[in-house]
Design a protein around this motif. Structure first.
Motif, short mmCIF file in Angstrom:
data_model
loop_
_atom_site.label_atom_id
_atom_site.label_comp_id
_atom_site.label_asym_id
_atom_site.label_seq_id
_atom_site.Cartn_x
_atom_site.Cartn_y
_atom_site.Cartn_z
N ILE A 158 0.84 -1.21 0.00
CA ILE A 158 0.00 0.00 0.00
C ILE A 158 0.87 1.25 0.00
N LYS A 167 3.65 1.63 -1.41
CA LYS A 167 4.10 1.83 -2.79
C LYS A 167 3.05 2.55 -3.62
N ASP A 168 1.78 2.23 -3.38
CA ASP A 168 0.70 2.90 -4.11
C ASP A 168 0.73 4.41 -3.88
N SER A 201 4.63 5.86 -5.17
CA SER A 201 5.24 5.59 -6.48
C SER A 201 5.23 6.82 -7.37
N ASP A 243 -4.37 11.05 -10.25
CA ASP A 243 -3.87 10.15 -9.19
C ASP A 243 -5.05 9.69 -8.35
N PHE A 295 -4.98 7.92 -5.86
CA PHE A 295 -4.63 7.85 -4.44
C PHE A 295 -4.57 9.23 -3.79
N ALA A 322 -6.01 -7.10 -3.98
CA ALA A 322 -5.12 -5.98 -3.70
C ALA A 322 -3.68 -6.41 -3.46
N GLU A 380 4.50 -5.80 -8.03
CA GLU A 380 3.59 -5.16 -8.98
C GLU A 380 2.37 -6.06 -9.12
N ARG A 381 1.17 -5.46 -9.18
CA ARG A 381 -0.05 -6.25 -9.23
C ARG A 381 -0.22 -6.94 -10.58
N GLY A 426 -4.77 -5.11 -11.20
CA GLY A 426 -5.24 -4.27 -10.09
C GLY A 426 -6.51 -3.52 -10.40
N TYR A 435 -9.17 -3.43 -7.63
CA TYR A 435 -8.62 -2.72 -6.47
C TYR A 435 -8.59 -1.22 -6.72
N TYR A 436 -8.09 -0.82 -7.88
CA TYR A 436 -8.03 0.61 -8.22
C TYR A 436 -9.42 1.22 -8.29
#
Length: 429
Positions: free
Chosen positions: A241, A243-244, A247, A289, A291, A334, A342-343, A346, A349-350
């Motif tokens: 998480i 990293k999300d 990054s 983004d 996130f 996730a 790396e997923r 994803g 999840y995204y």
């Protein structure tokens, strides 16, 4: 979980200590000199070398990494035991010096403890891994410490993993509590319960590792904006998480670094610098983004697996308040990632992150080292109390309480006292 009560059950651990002596007969003459500090010699340790000429005797000091000095590692354990050495080095001045020893029961039938240490060429401990068990093997403590040397600050930074494991034969569960510390500061707590089994080493982290947990709680908190994801500082779930959320920042830093060479004739990099600037502009826009949009600056996350639900709690900081925002990531894969974290896919999840309600469910403030619930509005609502109490039910003590009581510090003295009492009882029979 009540962490303090859980840790108190580990007072039957069989302790051992080790002593490392470098230099043999010359050990007392070894001194430290700041001028000699390096990546191979963290304390600048040196040994005197005497030179004689016709008029006088001169003394030169030679750094330990340039000398072949004897190394002696001894183990002290009051419990009846035998030692099985698997790696043993004799002297310094080697690229990698390694000691590995198993502390076995007197009849060699059980392993009571384990120690593995790597040394720098000058004899500084570069990495330490040790484990301690109780007599019947139901309690186990594992400690791993990596030491990293910073060339700029000339400082050594320890990253510690400390785990307490209870193999509960009655419930057939493995109950595990882990602490992660960086430079002595607690960064992460992980609590999990899963069925007893033989553990293999998995190269790839998958969602199955989460699904097999009957209970799982892992909280990472940096107390400041997280700008770089570090795997050693937390559980792998928290790292993924992190990293999300970092990054994008990492990529922008890398692009700016490359751009800094644009007008430097010393470097002949073949980049389309206009495209790099376009990418920076794109990444810098919060609209691009998913996130972004959480209230405050991202400082950590908590992963909670309870029953069939998997919840991500995003922790942010604004005006000295910690805000907690809940995102349901059940069945989103996730944590289904490859070797590079790396997923594989994803998308779901995204989508869960993008569509989530980014309004905090409660906030706290650190007062006298402890977290205190503070209303989001004029007064605390029933929902805020309910959300806060549910969050606390997974881990009663907060980071401040744990650090104040030194629960995340390995102290073998309390185990030694209990172990000596047990030995006395045995000898009296």
């Amino acid at each position: 979980m009540n962490i303090e009560e859980f840790l108190n059950t580990f007072n039957d651990i069989i302790p051992f200590k080790f002593q490392l002596k470098i230099g043999g007969a010359k050990s007392k003459s070894i001194i430290s000199n700041k001028e000699l500090i390096s990546s191979q010699n963290w304390k600048g340790k040196s040994c005197p070398f005497y030179k004689k000429n016709l008029l006088e005797k001169n003394i030169d000091y030679i750094p330990l990494e340039k000398l072949n000095l004897p190394i002696e590692l001894t183990i002290q354990c009051s419990y009846p035991h035998t030692l099985k050495w698997e790696k043993k080095s004799k002297s310094t001045n080697k690229e990698q010096t390694h000691f590995q020893v198993r502390i076995l029961s007197e009849d060699n039938s059980r392993q009571l403890g384990y120690l593995s240490i790597y040394l720098t060429p000058a004899g500084d401990i570069d990495h330490k891994l040790c484990s301690f068990s109780n007599e019947n093997g139901t309690h186990k403590i594992i400690q791993s410490i990596n030491y990293s040397y910073d060339e700029q600050t000339k400082k050594v930074i320890p990253t510690e993993y400390l785990s307490f494991i209870f193999y509960n034969l009655e419930t057939e569960l493995e109950e595990k509590l882990s602490f992660y510390k960086v430079d002595g500061i607690l960064k992460c707590i992980t609590i999990n319960k899963q069925g007893l089994k033989n553990h293999g080493v998995s190269i790839v982290w998958t969602d199955n590792k989460i699904k097999e947990q009957q209970e799982f709680f892992s909280r990472f908190c940096n107390n400041a904006k997280v700008q770089h994801a570090t795997p050693l500082a937390c559980d792998m779930t928290n790292y993924i998480i992190n990293k999300d959320f970092t990054s994008k920042l990492e990529r922008i830093k890398e692009l700016l670094r490359i751009l800094s060479y644009e007008n430097n004739s010393k470097y002949n990099f073949h980049y389309d610098y206009d495209k790099l600037r376009e990418e920076i502009e794109y990444l810098s826009d919060p609209k691009n983004d998913i996130f972004s949009g959480f209230y405050g600056e991202y400082i950590g996350n908590t992963i909670i697996k309870s029953d069939s639900k998997l919840i991500l709690v995003v922790e942010t900081l604004k005006d000295n308040y910690h805000y907690f925002t809940s995102v349901d990531i059940t069945s989103t894969d996730a944590f289904d990632v490859d070797f590079d974290f790396e997923r594989y896919s994803g998308k779901s999840y995204y989508q869960a992150i993008e569509k989530s309600n980014k309004i905090p469910i409660f906030r706290v403030k650190i007062e006298n080292g402890e977290e205190v619930l503070i209303p989001l509005g004029n007064k605390i609502t029933d929902d805020e109390i309910k959300n806060y109490e549910k969050f606390k039910s997974y881990c009663i003590e907060d980071f401040g309480i744990i650090e104040n009581k030194k629960m995340a510090t390995l102290s073998l003295d309390k185990y030694s006292n209990r172990e000596r009492e047990q030995q006395l009882k045995k000898y009296k029979k």
